[in-house]
Design an enzyme around this catalytic site. Structure first.
Site, PDB file in Angstrom:
ATOM      1  NE  ARG A 264      44.081  12.823 -92.260  1.00 13.12           N
ATOM      2  CZ  ARG A 264      43.527  12.695 -91.064  1.00 13.12           C
ATOM      3  NH1 ARG A 264      42.217  12.461 -90.979  1.00 13.12           N
ATOM      4  NH2 ARG A 264      44.250  12.810 -89.975  1.00 13.12           N
TER       5      ARG A 264
ATOM      6  CG  HIS B  66      40.833  19.902 -90.227  1.00 15.20           C
ATOM      7  ND1 HIS B  66      39.753  19.125 -90.570  1.00 15.20           N
ATOM      8  CD2 HIS B  66      41.324  19.382 -89.064  1.00 15.20           C
ATOM      9  CE1 HIS B  66      39.586  18.181 -89.656  1.00 15.20           C
ATOM     10  NE2 HIS B  66      40.529  18.296 -88.744  1.00 15.20           N
TER      11      HIS B  66
ATOM     12  CG  HIS C 291      38.340  19.652 -84.732  1.00 18.52           C
ATOM     13  ND1 HIS C 291      38.869  18.978 -83.652  1.00 18.52           N
ATOM     14  CD2 HIS C 291      38.786  18.993 -85.824  1.00 18.52           C
ATOM     15  CE1 HIS C 291      39.626  17.977 -84.072  1.00 18.52           C
ATOM     16  NE2 HIS C 291      39.584  17.951 -85.397  1.00 18.52           N
TER      17      HIS C 291
ATOM     18  CG  ASP D 238      41.410  10.524 -87.078  1.00 19.54           C
ATOM     19  OD1 ASP D 238      40.334  11.157 -87.216  1.00 19.54           O
ATOM     20  OD2 ASP D 238      42.522  10.964 -87.429  1.00 19.54           O
TER      21      ASP D 238
ATOM     22  CD  GLU E  25      36.313  16.253 -85.957  1.00 26.75           C
ATOM     23  OE1 GLU E  25      36.631  16.891 -86.985  1.00 26.75           O
ATOM     24  OE2 GLU E  25      37.064  15.406 -85.426  1.00 26.75           O
TER      25      GLU E  25
END
Length: 350
Positions: free
Chosen positions: A80, A105, A179, A250, A315
């Protein structure tokens, strides 16, 4: 045996599509030019039974029609950017806010939705590889500079390595990653996997998943994976406000060691199948995402509905919102420089 071959793979927007299949001993991978996507990754378990360990779709058109980030290359900027804005050399650039109120993304027409060129397919006695390239023009999705990017997938009998590179003709920011959603057992039980992360700190986020700027110690929190821990044990621990904000994991972890050097970042292990995946990275961070927004509405390979916790993403990347944070490791790329990020996923069994 190693091999690399281009094969027909259905149609995309009414035109014939292809995939590149890489094989090295007992490992195999299928790469799609659309999004430079890892469509499948087949790995044997302790008994020699092979399973596809990444989520995705059986046909290439679904990656266009139902974008869900499964195995794709994301860019220009993974993760982000706050409010879809950043400044560079005194000029402000405005991006799509496709993850309200932020940019995520690379936007809804990011690198995952582009048809990359297949520049090279090759093999030798020890490896099979494919190199894909993409040119992103100045102003693309709001980003400055013409970016020439490449994604090279190399498969050996022990590992899959993904190497990203890019150059620019004007100052810009870049942060590329893959991803992939990993399910080492192939049965949608990734929350039972054991995870180790080489990090003593992570980046807490605000209510919109933008880093606050704090580097918080993992000790004494659900984010402590310095030793192996079952992912699902703490993924719903609402006593921690960060778990509540992310609806689980996350978050970006600060990987120990020297940035730019390939170094251990994580180990993911499935006790049931015996498959173990060691992750090494050159990037400064590793985003742990536990598939929190998989809601059972999306049918993937074999018609299986993907649900929350079915898989986990690891990631390698720059830290989120770095273009707006002078105190974070820089994501700036200038003419004459070369952006490089390498990630290695090595496989074994226990």
């Amino acid at each position: 045996m190693t091999s690399a071959q281009r094969i027909a793979f259905g149609t995309l927007d009414g035109q014939p599509a292809e995939a590149i299949e890489l094989t090295a001993a007992t490992l195999s991978a299928r790469i799609l030019p659309l999004g430079a996507t890892l469509q499948s990754l087949c790995v044997p378990d302790r008994d020699g039974t092979v399973a596809d360990i990444v989520l995705g779709f059986d046909d290439v058109q679904s990656y266009r029609d139902r974008p869900s980030w499964f195995g794709v290359t994301v860019g220009r900027y993974a993760n982000r950017i706050a409010h879809g804005r950043f400044s560079l050399d005194g000029r402000t650039y405005t991006l799509e806010t496709n993850n309200t109120p932020n940019h995520l993304h690379g936007g809804s027409d990011g690198f995952d939705q582009r048809l990359w060129d297949v520049a090279e397919v090759g093999q030798d006695d020890g490896a099979a590889w494919v190199r894909l390239t993409l040119t992103s023009p100045d102003g693309d999705a709001g980003y400055p500079g013409t970016l020439h990017a490449s994604a090279t997938y190399t498969l050996t009998p022990e590992a899959l390595t993904i190497a990203y590179a890019a150059t620019t003709d004007a100052p810009t920011v870049v942060n590329l990653t893959n991803h992939a959603f990993f399910d080492l057992g192939g049965q949608g039980e990734a929350m039972r996997h054991l995870l180790t992360i080489e990090a003593v700190q992570f980046l807490p986020v605000d209510a919109t998943s933008i880093p606050t700027g704090e580097r918080r110690a993992v000790a004494g929190t659900p984010f402590d994976f310095r030793s192996p821990h079952v992912i699902g044990d703490r993924v719903r621990d609402g006593r921690d406000e960060q778990i509540a904000i992310g609806r689980g994991y996350d978050h970006n972890f600060i990987v120990r060691g020297k940035v730019g050097v390939l170094r251990p970042a994580a180990v993911l292990a499935d006790p049931t199948s015996g498959r173990v995946m060691d992750v090494a990275v050159t990037a400064p961070g590793l985003q742990l995402y536990a598939g929190n927004f998989l809601n059972g509405a999306q049918a993937g390979k074999g018609g299986r509905l993907y649900r929350q916790g079915d898989a986990v993403c690891l990631e390698p990347q720059a830290w989120p919102d770095t273009p707006n944070r002078s105190d974070f490791p820089s994501a700036r790329l200038d003419p004459g420089q070369r952006y490089e990020s390498v990630m290695r996923f090595a496989f074994s069994v226990r």
